[in-house]
Design an enzyme around this catalytic site. Structure first.
Site, PDB file in Angstrom:
ATOM      1  N   TYR A 103       0.844  -1.198   0.000  1.00 59.84           N
ATOM      2  CA  TYR A 103       0.000   0.000   0.000  1.00 59.84           C
ATOM      3  C   TYR A 103       0.881   1.251   0.000  1.00 59.84           C
ATOM      4  O   TYR A 103       0.591   2.223  -0.696  1.00 59.84           O
ATOM      5  CB  TYR A 103      -0.928   0.004   1.214  1.00 59.84           C
ATOM      6  CG  TYR A 103      -1.901  -1.151   1.209  1.00 59.84           C
ATOM      7  CD1 TYR A 103      -3.046  -1.120   0.419  1.00 59.84           C
ATOM      8  CD2 TYR A 103      -1.677  -2.273   1.999  1.00 59.84           C
ATOM      9  CE1 TYR A 103      -3.940  -2.180   0.409  1.00 59.84           C
ATOM     10  CE2 TYR A 103      -2.565  -3.341   1.997  1.00 59.84           C
ATOM     11  CZ  TYR A 103      -3.692  -3.299   1.202  1.00 59.84           C
ATOM     12  OH  TYR A 103      -4.565  -4.342   1.188  1.00 59.84           O
ATOM     13  N   ASN A 126     -12.444  -1.267  -5.140  1.00 59.50           N
ATOM     14  CA  ASN A 126     -12.250  -1.608  -6.545  1.00 59.50           C
ATOM     15  C   ASN A 126     -13.483  -2.366  -7.053  1.00 59.50           C
ATOM     16  O   ASN A 126     -13.810  -3.434  -6.544  1.00 59.50           O
ATOM     17  CB  ASN A 126     -10.991  -2.478  -6.678  1.00 59.50           C
ATOM     18  CG  ASN A 126     -10.802  -3.062  -8.056  1.00 59.50           C
ATOM     19  OD1 ASN A 126     -11.384  -2.611  -9.035  1.00 59.50           O
ATOM     20  ND2 ASN A 126      -9.978  -4.089  -8.123  1.00 59.50           N
ATOM     21  N   CYS A 134      -6.492  -5.944  -7.519  1.00 60.43           N
ATOM     22  CA  CYS A 134      -6.304  -5.470  -6.146  1.00 60.43           C
ATOM     23  C   CYS A 134      -5.755  -6.563  -5.232  1.00 60.43           C
ATOM     24  O   CYS A 134      -5.212  -6.263  -4.168  1.00 60.43           O
ATOM     25  CB  CYS A 134      -7.610  -4.901  -5.595  1.00 60.43           C
ATOM     26  SG  CYS A 134      -9.028  -5.988  -5.739  1.00 60.43           S
ATOM     27  N   HIS A 135      -5.842  -7.827  -5.665  1.00 60.85           N
ATOM     28  CA  HIS A 135      -5.272  -8.920  -4.865  1.00 60.85           C
ATOM     29  C   HIS A 135      -3.746  -8.865  -4.827  1.00 60.85           C
ATOM     30  O   HIS A 135      -3.131  -9.508  -3.984  1.00 60.85           O
ATOM     31  CB  HIS A 135      -5.751 -10.283  -5.400  1.00 60.85           C
ATOM     32  CG  HIS A 135      -5.345 -10.566  -6.812  1.00 60.85           C
ATOM     33  ND1 HIS A 135      -6.048 -10.074  -7.895  1.00 60.85           N
ATOM     34  CD2 HIS A 135      -4.316 -11.279  -7.326  1.00 60.85           C
ATOM     35  CE1 HIS A 135      -5.474 -10.476  -9.016  1.00 60.85           C
ATOM     36  NE2 HIS A 135      -4.408 -11.220  -8.693  1.00 60.85           N
ATOM     37  N   GLU A 161      -0.937 -17.088  -9.496  1.00 65.53           N
ATOM     38  CA  GLU A 161      -0.100 -16.255 -10.365  1.00 65.53           C
ATOM     39  C   GLU A 161       1.381 -16.560 -10.211  1.00 65.53           C
ATOM     40  O   GLU A 161       2.151 -16.364 -11.150  1.00 65.53           O
ATOM     41  CB  GLU A 161      -0.374 -14.766 -10.093  1.00 65.53           C
ATOM     42  CG  GLU A 161      -1.732 -14.329 -10.590  1.00 65.53           C
ATOM     43  CD  GLU A 161      -1.948 -12.826 -10.530  1.00 65.53           C
ATOM     44  OE1 GLU A 161      -1.030 -12.088 -10.106  1.00 65.53           O
ATOM     45  OE2 GLU A 161      -3.039 -12.387 -10.923  1.00 65.53           O
TER      46      GLU A 161
END
Length: 172
Positions: A103, A126, A134-135, A161
């Site tokens: 952040y 979001n 946003c993850h 991912e």
């Protein structure tokens, strides 16, 4: 007497490895992707009429993403929020597949180094999860702090991912 123009909204629900996803379009452009049980999920009655037609390309790209064939979405989006929120969401799409940012780092990129909390609040609002990733935002120490879709989903998306999803237990 004049009447306010009406906005056309449609929605559909698609399956994903992370549970059903509700896709919402405003004037034919993707404006929402919501998970079941998601924090800040708008009421169902605001999603418009059921109609899968506006979502062909979105569904194709989501399928390719979940198959591990797509790492960057290329879709028109209609993101409604404050200028600050839209700035945060624009930074989110710049985070590469498989990577994370804190952040605080996002606040720095936005030129507001003391705004990490505000970045977190905007991140949580979001409207197009996964596609606007946003993850991929974590705490300063790398900890999994907050996710509107639940920390379990966040952990699974990040593991997917990074190619380590088999190490994360399936929760859905």
């Amino acid at each position: 007497m004049t009447t306010a123009p009406t906005t056309t909204r449609q929605h559909t629900v698609v399956d994903s490895p992370y549970g059903p996803l509700t896709l919402v379009a405003t004037e034919g452009v993707l404006s929402g992707l919501y998970m079941t049980g998601q924090r800040h999920r708008p009421p169902e009655e605001t999603f418009g009429v059921p109609d899968p037609r506006p979502f062909g390309e979105t569904t194709r790209q989501l399928d390719a993403y979940f198959a591990g064939e797509l790492t960057e979405f290329d879709l028109p989006l209609r993101l409604e929020g404050t200028p600050f929120q839209r700035g945060v969401w624009a930074e989110l799409v710049r985070i590469p597949f498989g990577e994370t940012r804190s952040y605080g780092e996002l606040a720095e990129y936005l030129g507001k180094p003391g705004a990490s909390r505000a970045v977190g609040l905007a991140n949580g609002r979001n409207p197009v999860g996964i596609i606007v990733p946003c993850h991929r935002v974590v705490g300063a120490s790398g900890s999994l702090t907050g996710y509107g879709g639940g920390l379990d989903r966040k952990q699974r998306l990040l593991a997917f991912e990074r190619g380590t999803e088999s190490e994360t237990p399936a929760l859905f």
